[in-house]
Design a protein around this motif. Structure first.
Motif, mmCIF file in Angstrom:
data_model
loop_
_atom_site.group_PDB
_atom_site.id
_atom_site.type_symbol
_atom_site.label_atom_id
_atom_site.label_comp_id
_atom_site.label_asym_id
_atom_site.label_seq_id
_atom_site.Cartn_x
_atom_site.Cartn_y
_atom_site.Cartn_z
ATOM 1 N N GLU A 54 0.704 24.453 -2.689
ATOM 2 C CA GLU A 54 -0.162 25.496 -3.255
ATOM 3 C C GLU A 54 -1.354 24.885 -3.976
ATOM 4 O O GLU A 54 -2.489 25.307 -3.800
ATOM 5 N N LYS A 55 -1.121 23.823 -4.771
ATOM 6 C CA LYS A 55 -2.225 23.167 -5.482
ATOM 7 C C LYS A 55 -3.178 22.490 -4.523
ATOM 8 O O LYS A 55 -4.376 22.512 -4.702
ATOM 9 N N VAL A 56 -2.626 21.864 -3.471
ATOM 10 C CA VAL A 56 -3.461 21.193 -2.472
ATOM 11 C C VAL A 56 -4.351 22.217 -1.787
ATOM 12 O O VAL A 56 -5.536 22.016 -1.625
ATOM 13 N N VAL A 57 -3.782 23.346 -1.382
ATOM 14 C CA VAL A 57 -4.555 24.394 -0.700
ATOM 15 C C VAL A 57 -5.639 24.943 -1.627
ATOM 16 O O VAL A 57 -6.777 25.114 -1.224
ATOM 17 N N GLN A 58 -5.312 25.174 -2.896
ATOM 18 C CA GLN A 58 -6.295 25.694 -3.846
ATOM 19 C C GLN A 58 -7.458 24.719 -3.998
ATOM 20 O O GLN A 58 -8.610 25.133 -4.025
ATOM 21 N N LYS A 59 -7.175 23.433 -4.083
ATOM 22 C CA LYS A 59 -8.235 22.455 -4.285
ATOM 23 C C LYS A 59 -9.182 22.424 -3.097
ATOM 24 O O LYS A 59 -10.367 22.263 -3.239
ATOM 25 N N HIS A 60 -8.648 22.594 -1.886
ATOM 26 C CA HIS A 60 -9.451 22.468 -0.688
ATOM 27 C C HIS A 60 -9.909 23.815 -0.133
ATOM 28 O O HIS A 60 -10.490 23.870 0.939
ATOM 29 N N ALA A 61 -9.673 24.895 -0.876
ATOM 30 C CA ALA A 61 -10.097 26.219 -0.399
ATOM 31 C C ALA A 61 -11.574 26.429 -0.618
ATOM 32 O O ALA A 61 -12.204 25.845 -1.427
ATOM 33 N N ALA A 67 0.863 -1.182 0.000
ATOM 34 C CA ALA A 67 0.000 0.000 0.000
ATOM 35 C C ALA A 67 0.894 1.224 0.000
ATOM 36 O O ALA A 67 1.982 1.199 0.563
ATOM 37 N N GLU A 68 0.431 2.279 -0.646
ATOM 38 C CA GLU A 68 1.162 3.534 -0.619
ATOM 39 C C GLU A 68 0.190 4.658 -0.324
ATOM 40 O O GLU A 68 -0.881 4.737 -0.911
ATOM 41 N N ILE A 69 0.611 5.517 0.592
ATOM 42 C CA ILE A 69 -0.080 6.776 0.848
ATOM 43 C C ILE A 69 0.896 7.853 0.413
ATOM 44 O O ILE A 69 2.066 7.829 0.798
ATOM 45 N N ALA A 70 0.439 8.762 -0.420
ATOM 46 C CA ALA A 70 1.339 9.794 -0.937
ATOM 47 C C ALA A 70 0.697 11.169 -0.839
ATOM 48 O O ALA A 70 -0.490 11.333 -1.119
ATOM 49 N N LEU A 71 1.498 12.120 -0.452
ATOM 50 C CA LEU A 71 1.055 13.501 -0.335
ATOM 51 C C LEU A 71 1.856 14.337 -1.315
ATOM 52 O O LEU A 71 3.085 14.326 -1.283
ATOM 53 N N PRO A 72 1.184 15.050 -2.218
ATOM 54 C CA PRO A 72 1.914 15.912 -3.162
ATOM 55 C C PRO A 72 2.677 16.985 -2.399
ATOM 56 O O PRO A 72 2.204 17.497 -1.384
ATOM 57 N N THR A 73 3.865 17.309 -2.877
ATOM 58 C CA THR A 73 4.655 18.346 -2.206
ATOM 59 C C THR A 73 4.299 19.728 -2.709
ATOM 60 O O THR A 73 4.754 20.719 -2.149
ATOM 61 N N ASP A 74 3.468 19.816 -3.727
ATOM 62 C CA ASP A 74 3.027 21.115 -4.244
ATOM 63 C C ASP A 74 1.868 21.590 -3.377
ATOM 64 O O ASP A 74 0.696 21.435 -3.709
#
Length: 161
Positions: free
Chosen positions: A154-161, A145-152
């Protein structure tokens, strides 16, 4: 009470149908902790996927489609090595996957790294990853299994804003 025991009790007439149904409902009910975990998984900005010993993707969840650009229909059944691992990193990914599935790592050990994968359009995707073994009840086999978090971020914050 375990399900088998509950069924035996009902079949032998030791518990009523009403009590049998009530016990089944208790077994199926999610605890507050389970509901919280599901909420985290449903709303988290990370990907979760798993593959078998042949590197075939068996599970493709959460943000995988947004991060990699492949739907579950496009990813499940494909080898992850060719789908999104950069050629120079494939040998290392293969070795780590085999170590995890064969459970040669210490119990509870994660393989953590920064991976530079690529998405469906060939763009680099940099991720912080945690890989670990999980047992698949359906196939009765160990998977990676792999859990991965993007290091970008800014994109993560924009998606969840």
């Amino acid at each position: 009470m375990e399900l088998d025991t509950l069924c035996e009790e009902f079949e032998s007439g030791n518990i009523s149908k009403k009590d049998f149904i009530a016990e089944l409902r208790k077994m199926r009910a999610f605890s507050k902790s389970d509901r919280f975990k599901l909420k985290v998984v449903d709303n988290a900005p990370f990907s979760m996927w798993a593959c078998d010993e042949e590197y075939i993707i068996r599970y493709w969840e959460c943000e995988c489609e947004r991060i990699y650009g492949y739907s579950s229909e496009q990813a499940i059944g494909k080898r992850f090595l060719e789908l999104f691992v950069a050629a120079p990193e494939r040998n290392q990914a293969e070795l780590e996957c085999a170590k995890i599935i064969e459970r040669r790592s210490a119990p509870g050990e994660f393989i953590n790294n920064i991976a530079v994968d690529f998405d469906s359009l060939g763009r680099d995707v940099t991720l912080m990853t945690n890989c670990f073994p999980i047992f698949d009840d359906e196939s009765k086999k160990w998977l990676q299994a792999e859990i991965a978090l993007p290091t970008d971020v800014e994109k993560v914050v924009q998606k969840h804003a």
